[in-house]
Design a protein around this motif. Structure first.
Motif, short mmCIF file in Angstrom:
data_model
loop_
_atom_site.label_atom_id
_atom_site.label_comp_id
_atom_site.label_asym_id
_atom_site.label_seq_id
_atom_site.Cartn_x
_atom_site.Cartn_y
_atom_site.Cartn_z
N ASN A 4 -33.61 -37.91 -8.38
CA ASN A 4 -32.26 -37.84 -7.83
C ASN A 4 -31.41 -36.94 -8.72
N LYS A 5 -30.41 -36.32 -8.10
CA LYS A 5 -29.56 -35.38 -8.83
C LYS A 5 -28.22 -36.03 -9.18
N LEU A 6 -27.88 -35.96 -10.45
CA LEU A 6 -26.57 -36.39 -10.93
C LEU A 6 -25.81 -35.14 -11.33
N THR A 7 -24.64 -34.94 -10.74
CA THR A 7 -23.79 -33.81 -11.10
C THR A 7 -22.62 -34.36 -11.90
N VAL A 8 -22.40 -33.80 -13.08
CA VAL A 8 -21.34 -34.27 -13.97
C VAL A 8 -20.27 -33.18 -14.05
N LEU A 9 -19.07 -33.52 -13.61
CA LEU A 9 -17.93 -32.60 -13.68
C LEU A 9 -17.12 -32.90 -14.93
N VAL A 51 -16.47 -41.92 -9.72
CA VAL A 51 -17.53 -41.50 -8.82
C VAL A 51 -16.90 -40.72 -7.67
N LEU A 52 -17.20 -39.43 -7.60
CA LEU A 52 -16.61 -38.58 -6.59
C LEU A 52 -17.45 -38.53 -5.31
N GLU A 53 -18.76 -38.63 -5.46
CA GLU A 53 -19.68 -38.68 -4.33
C GLU A 53 -20.85 -39.58 -4.69
N GLY A 54 -21.34 -40.33 -3.72
CA GLY A 54 -22.53 -41.14 -3.93
C GLY A 54 -22.29 -42.46 -4.63
N PHE A 55 -21.16 -43.11 -4.39
CA PHE A 55 -20.86 -44.38 -5.07
C PHE A 55 -22.00 -45.38 -4.88
N GLY A 56 -22.52 -45.48 -3.68
CA GLY A 56 -23.60 -46.42 -3.40
C GLY A 56 -24.91 -46.06 -4.09
N SER A 57 -25.04 -44.83 -4.54
CA SER A 57 -26.25 -44.37 -5.23
C SER A 57 -26.34 -44.90 -6.65
N LEU A 58 -25.29 -45.56 -7.12
CA LEU A 58 -25.26 -46.06 -8.50
C LEU A 58 -25.42 -47.56 -8.57
N GLN A 84 -23.73 -49.23 -16.90
CA GLN A 84 -24.17 -50.29 -16.00
C GLN A 84 -24.79 -49.73 -14.71
N CYS A 85 -24.88 -48.41 -14.60
CA CYS A 85 -25.35 -47.77 -13.37
C CYS A 85 -26.80 -47.32 -13.48
N ARG A 86 -27.48 -47.41 -12.34
CA ARG A 86 -28.83 -46.86 -12.18
C ARG A 86 -28.79 -45.91 -10.99
N LEU A 87 -29.31 -44.71 -11.19
CA LEU A 87 -29.24 -43.68 -10.16
C LEU A 87 -30.30 -43.93 -9.09
N ARG A 88 -29.83 -44.18 -7.87
CA ARG A 88 -30.74 -44.47 -6.74
C ARG A 88 -30.60 -43.44 -5.62
N GLY A 89 -29.85 -42.40 -5.87
CA GLY A 89 -29.62 -41.32 -4.92
C GLY A 89 -28.75 -40.28 -5.62
N ASP A 90 -28.45 -39.21 -4.94
CA ASP A 90 -27.63 -38.17 -5.55
C ASP A 90 -26.18 -38.66 -5.71
N ALA A 91 -25.55 -38.24 -6.81
CA ALA A 91 -24.16 -38.65 -7.07
C ALA A 91 -23.45 -37.56 -7.87
N THR A 92 -22.14 -37.52 -7.72
CA THR A 92 -21.29 -36.62 -8.49
C THR A 92 -20.25 -37.48 -9.19
N ILE A 93 -20.14 -37.29 -10.50
CA ILE A 93 -19.22 -38.11 -11.31
C ILE A 93 -18.37 -37.22 -12.21
N ARG A 94 -17.32 -37.83 -12.72
CA ARG A 94 -16.46 -37.19 -13.73
C ARG A 94 -16.12 -38.27 -14.74
#
Length: 99
Positions: A4-9, A51-58, A84-94
């Motif tokens: 899964n892809k995590l994008t960090v802004l 969490v900007l995108e993919g809140f449920g992915s965490l 406390q998060c585990r990546l279960r899909g793509d997400a974008t965070i800041r």
């Protein structure tokens, strides 16, 4: 293995992590300190992210995490403790302090 892809802004750094991987692994995937992890147990607040995108992915935050975020004044519902998060899909965070 599913990745899964995590994008960090704001750096727009993209990191591929195995499905179910804790976000604490981010610090081993890049030389940059993208997320300021502290205690890693959800009690210091150093790693608050928006969490900007993919809140449920965490995964879903538990009651203790929600209460702690509220104590920190993060009441908009789009914040998490990265430790406390585990990546279960793509997400974008800041990182919240970068907002």
């Amino acid at each position: 293995m599913t990745m899964n892809k995590l994008t960090v802004l704001p750096t727009e750094t993209e990191i591929l992590l195995p499905a179910g991987c804790p976000l604490t692994e981010v610090e081993y995937e890049t030389p940059q300190r993208l997320i300021p992890f502290g205690c890693r147990s959800g009690s210091c607040g150093a790693c608050v992210i928006q969490v900007l995108e993919g809140f449920g992915s965490l995964g879903e935050p538990d009651d203790d995490e929600r209460d702690f975020l509220e104590d920190l004044g993060r009441t908009t519902g789009d914040h998490r403790l990265a430790c406390q998060c585990r990546l279960r899909g793509d997400a974008t965070i800041r990182v919240a302090d970068d907002i």
